[in-house]
Design a protein around this motif. Sequence first.
Motif, PDB file in Angstrom:
ATOM      1  N   VAL A   1       0.851  -1.186   0.000  1.00  0.00           N
ATOM      2  CA  VAL A   1       0.000   0.000   0.000  1.00  0.00           C
ATOM      3  C   VAL A   1       0.882   1.229   0.000  1.00  0.00           C
ATOM      4  O   VAL A   1       1.807   1.347   0.811  1.00  0.00           O
ATOM      5  N   GLY A   2       0.607   2.128  -0.930  1.00  0.00           N
ATOM      6  CA  GLY A   2       1.356   3.370  -1.004  1.00  0.00           C
ATOM      7  C   GLY A   2       0.740   4.418  -0.095  1.00  0.00           C
ATOM      8  O   GLY A   2      -0.467   4.691  -0.164  1.00  0.00           O
ATOM      9  N   VAL A   3       1.569   5.001   0.783  1.00  0.00           N
ATOM     10  CA  VAL A   3       1.128   6.069   1.680  1.00  0.00           C
ATOM     11  C   VAL A   3       1.957   7.308   1.352  1.00  0.00           C
ATOM     12  O   VAL A   3       3.172   7.257   1.299  1.00  0.00           O
ATOM     13  N   TRP A   4       1.259   8.418   1.133  1.00  0.00           N
ATOM     14  CA  TRP A   4       1.889   9.623   0.614  1.00  0.00           C
ATOM     15  C   TRP A   4       2.294  10.580   1.736  1.00  0.00           C
ATOM     16  O   TRP A   4       1.511  10.882   2.626  1.00  0.00           O
ATOM     17  N   HIS A   5       3.517  11.065   1.624  1.00  0.00           N
ATOM     18  CA  HIS A   5       3.985  12.127   2.521  1.00  0.00           C
ATOM     19  C   HIS A   5       5.057  12.897   1.763  1.00  0.00           C
ATOM     20  O   HIS A   5       5.974  12.310   1.194  1.00  0.00           O
ATOM     21  N   GLY A   6       4.926  14.218   1.758  1.00  0.00           N
ATOM     22  CA  GLY A   6       5.859  15.018   0.977  1.00  0.00           C
ATOM     23  C   GLY A   6       5.475  15.048  -0.490  1.00  0.00           C
ATOM     24  O   GLY A   6       6.341  15.087  -1.359  1.00  0.00           O
ATOM     25  N   VAL A   7       4.161  15.026  -0.747  1.00  0.00           N
ATOM     26  CA  VAL A   7       3.635  15.153  -2.117  1.00  0.00           C
ATOM     27  C   VAL A   7       2.739  16.395  -2.111  1.00  0.00           C
ATOM     28  O   VAL A   7       1.521  16.293  -1.899  1.00  0.00           O
ATOM     29  N   PRO A   8       3.305  17.577  -2.299  1.00  0.00           N
ATOM     30  CA  PRO A   8       2.525  18.814  -2.159  1.00  0.00           C
ATOM     31  C   PRO A   8       1.299  18.823  -3.074  1.00  0.00           C
ATOM     32  O   PRO A   8       1.397  18.589  -4.277  1.00  0.00           O
TER      33      PRO A   8
ATOM     34  N   LEU B   1      -0.450  12.874   3.555  1.00  0.00           N
ATOM     35  CA  LEU B   1      -0.672  12.581   4.966  1.00  0.00           C
ATOM     36  C   LEU B   1       0.313  13.354   5.841  1.00  0.00           C
ATOM     37  O   LEU B   1       1.511  13.398   5.530  1.00  0.00           O
ATOM     38  N   PRO B   2      -0.148  13.912   6.959  1.00  0.00           N
ATOM     39  CA  PRO B   2       0.809  14.418   7.945  1.00  0.00           C
ATOM     40  C   PRO B   2       1.507  13.237   8.604  1.00  0.00           C
ATOM     41  O   PRO B   2       1.026  12.093   8.553  1.00  0.00           O
ATOM     42  N   GLU B   3       2.642  13.501   9.239  1.00  0.00           N
ATOM     43  CA  GLU B   3       3.435  12.384   9.780  1.00  0.00           C
ATOM     44  C   GLU B   3       2.663  11.557  10.804  1.00  0.00           C
ATOM     45  O   GLU B   3       2.793  10.330  10.838  1.00  0.00           O
ATOM     46  N   GLU B   4       1.844  12.182  11.627  1.00  0.00           N
ATOM     47  CA  GLU B   4       1.093  11.428  12.633  1.00  0.00           C
ATOM     48  C   GLU B   4       0.165  10.412  11.974  1.00  0.00           C
ATOM     49  O   GLU B   4       0.090   9.250  12.393  1.00  0.00           O
ATOM     50  N   ARG B   5      -0.569  10.834  10.933  1.00  0.00           N
ATOM     51  CA  ARG B   5      -1.462   9.908  10.240  1.00  0.00           C
ATOM     52  C   ARG B   5      -0.662   8.866   9.462  1.00  0.00           C
ATOM     53  O   ARG B   5      -1.053   7.692   9.397  1.00  0.00           O
ATOM     54  N   LEU B   6       0.456   9.276   8.891  1.00  0.00           N
ATOM     55  CA  LEU B   6       1.320   8.326   8.190  1.00  0.00           C
ATOM     56  C   LEU B   6       1.747   7.208   9.125  1.00  0.00           C
ATOM     57  O   LEU B   6       1.669   6.023   8.772  1.00  0.00           O
ATOM     58  N   THR B   7       2.194   7.567  10.313  1.00  0.00           N
ATOM     59  CA  THR B   7       2.624   6.566  11.294  1.00  0.00           C
ATOM     60  C   THR B   7       1.481   5.609  11.638  1.00  0.00           C
ATOM     61  O   THR B   7       1.690   4.394  11.756  1.00  0.00           O
ATOM     62  N   GLU B   8       0.278   6.147  11.782  1.00  0.00           N
ATOM     63  CA  GLU B   8      -0.895   5.317  12.094  1.00  0.00           C
ATOM     64  C   GLU B   8      -1.165   4.306  10.980  1.00  0.00           C
ATOM     65  O   GLU B   8      -1.425   3.122  11.252  1.00  0.00           O
TER      66      GLU B   8
ATOM     67  N   LEU C   1      12.441   9.967   8.907  1.00  0.00           N
ATOM     68  CA  LEU C   1      11.031   9.623   8.783  1.00  0.00           C
ATOM     69  C   LEU C   1      10.846   8.112   8.788  1.00  0.00           C
ATOM     70  O   LEU C   1       9.953   7.582   9.472  1.00  0.00           O
ATOM     71  N   ALA C   2      11.673   7.407   8.038  1.00  0.00           N
ATOM     72  CA  ALA C   2      11.568   5.950   7.982  1.00  0.00           C
ATOM     73  C   ALA C   2      11.788   5.329   9.350  1.00  0.00           C
ATOM     74  O   ALA C   2      11.063   4.410   9.755  1.00  0.00           O
ATOM     75  N   ARG C   3      12.760   5.826  10.079  1.00  0.00           N
ATOM     76  CA  ARG C   3      13.056   5.262  11.400  1.00  0.00           C
ATOM     77  C   ARG C   3      11.922   5.531  12.389  1.00  0.00           C
ATOM     78  O   ARG C   3      11.572   4.672  13.199  1.00  0.00           O
ATOM     79  N   ARG C   4      11.355   6.733  12.323  1.00  0.00           N
ATOM     80  CA  ARG C   4      10.291   7.089  13.279  1.00  0.00           C
ATOM     81  C   ARG C   4       8.999   6.329  13.003  1.00  0.00           C
ATOM     82  O   ARG C   4       8.265   5.982  13.934  1.00  0.00           O
ATOM     83  N   THR C   5       8.700   6.088  11.737  1.00  0.00           N
ATOM     84  CA  THR C   5       7.405   5.501  11.374  1.00  0.00           C
ATOM     85  C   THR C   5       7.451   3.990  11.220  1.00  0.00           C
ATOM     86  O   THR C   5       6.403   3.343  11.205  1.00  0.00           O
ATOM     87  N   GLY C   6       8.650   3.411  11.064  1.00  0.00           N
ATOM     88  CA  GLY C   6       8.748   1.979  10.809  1.00  0.00           C
ATOM     89  C   GLY C   6       8.633   1.617   9.342  1.00  0.00           C
ATOM     90  O   GLY C   6       8.496   0.439   8.996  1.00  0.00           O
ATOM     91  N   LEU C   7       8.727   2.594   8.465  1.00  0.00           N
ATOM     92  CA  LEU C   7       8.698   2.327   7.025  1.00  0.00           C
ATOM     93  C   LEU C   7       9.991   1.676   6.576  1.00  0.00           C
ATOM     94  O   LEU C   7      11.089   2.083   6.987  1.00  0.00           O
TER      95      LEU C   7
END
Length: 248
Positions: free
Chosen positions: A45-52, A58-65, A93-99
Amino acid sequence: MTREPGSRLPAGHSAAPETRRVLKVCGATTPDDITTLAAAGADCVGVWHGVPGGHAELPEERLTELVAAAHATGRLDPVLVTFLGDPQVLAGLARRTGLRWLQLHAYQPPPVVAALRAALPDAVLVKVLHLRGGSCVERPLIGAYERAGTDLFLLDTATEDGRIGSTGHRLSEKDVLALLPRLTRPFLLAGGISPHNRPDYDGVVAHPGFRGVDVDTGARDAQGRFSAPAVTALARAWRTAMSLEESR
C-alpha cells in the motif's frame, strides 16, 4: 508478521521477490482503506507524505498510524511515496514511522539514493522512471541509479504538461519494451493499469524483470473510494488465481 521480501537482487539489497508478482495500491488515507486493500488481495500500500497538493497527502502522525495498520494486517507492506529529496529527512522519517519501503516519485538524483542506501541499508528503495512522449526522462541516469543502490524501478507516465503520479495515463507497451534493455533491476508497471488492459502488456509481463503493478485510480469506485471488487479484479488479472490464493 509482515511478509519479508524474498531473494536478493544483484546489488545484494532486499527487495521484491524474484518470482512473485505484487499488486501495489497507492493513496490510502484511512485505516478502513488498509483493511479493504488487505482483504481484497493487495500486497503493498502506497502512503503519501511530501507530495505537495497530492490527493492522498498525509501528515506524519497519520502516516505513522497507517504504517502500523498495514503492518498489523500481516500481509501489506507500506510504501512511502514521496517527492522529498533530503536523505536525512527521509531516513529519519523511515526510522520514526517503521517504514522500510521508500518510493522516490519525483526527480531525486542518484546521490539521494546513495545517501539513503548508506543510511538505511535494509530498506527497499524504489525509484520511479518517468516516460513522456515515448522517452524516459531519466534514461541517462539509469545506470547511476542502479549503482547508487536502487532495488526496484517503477515505470510511470509524465504528462506533456509535467504532471507525475496518479495521472491515469497509460504507458505504451512498445515504449516500455524499448526501455527494458537498459535496466538490470526488476521493475513495477504503473500508468492507467486495469484488469481489462492486462492483455495489452503480454510482452512486459513475460519479461524476467517484471515484478507487478502499481495502481491508484483503477482500484477505486466511481466515488473515488477503494473498491474491494476492483482490487480483487486487478489481483486476478495481473497474477494467476493460484498465486492470489497462495498469497493469503
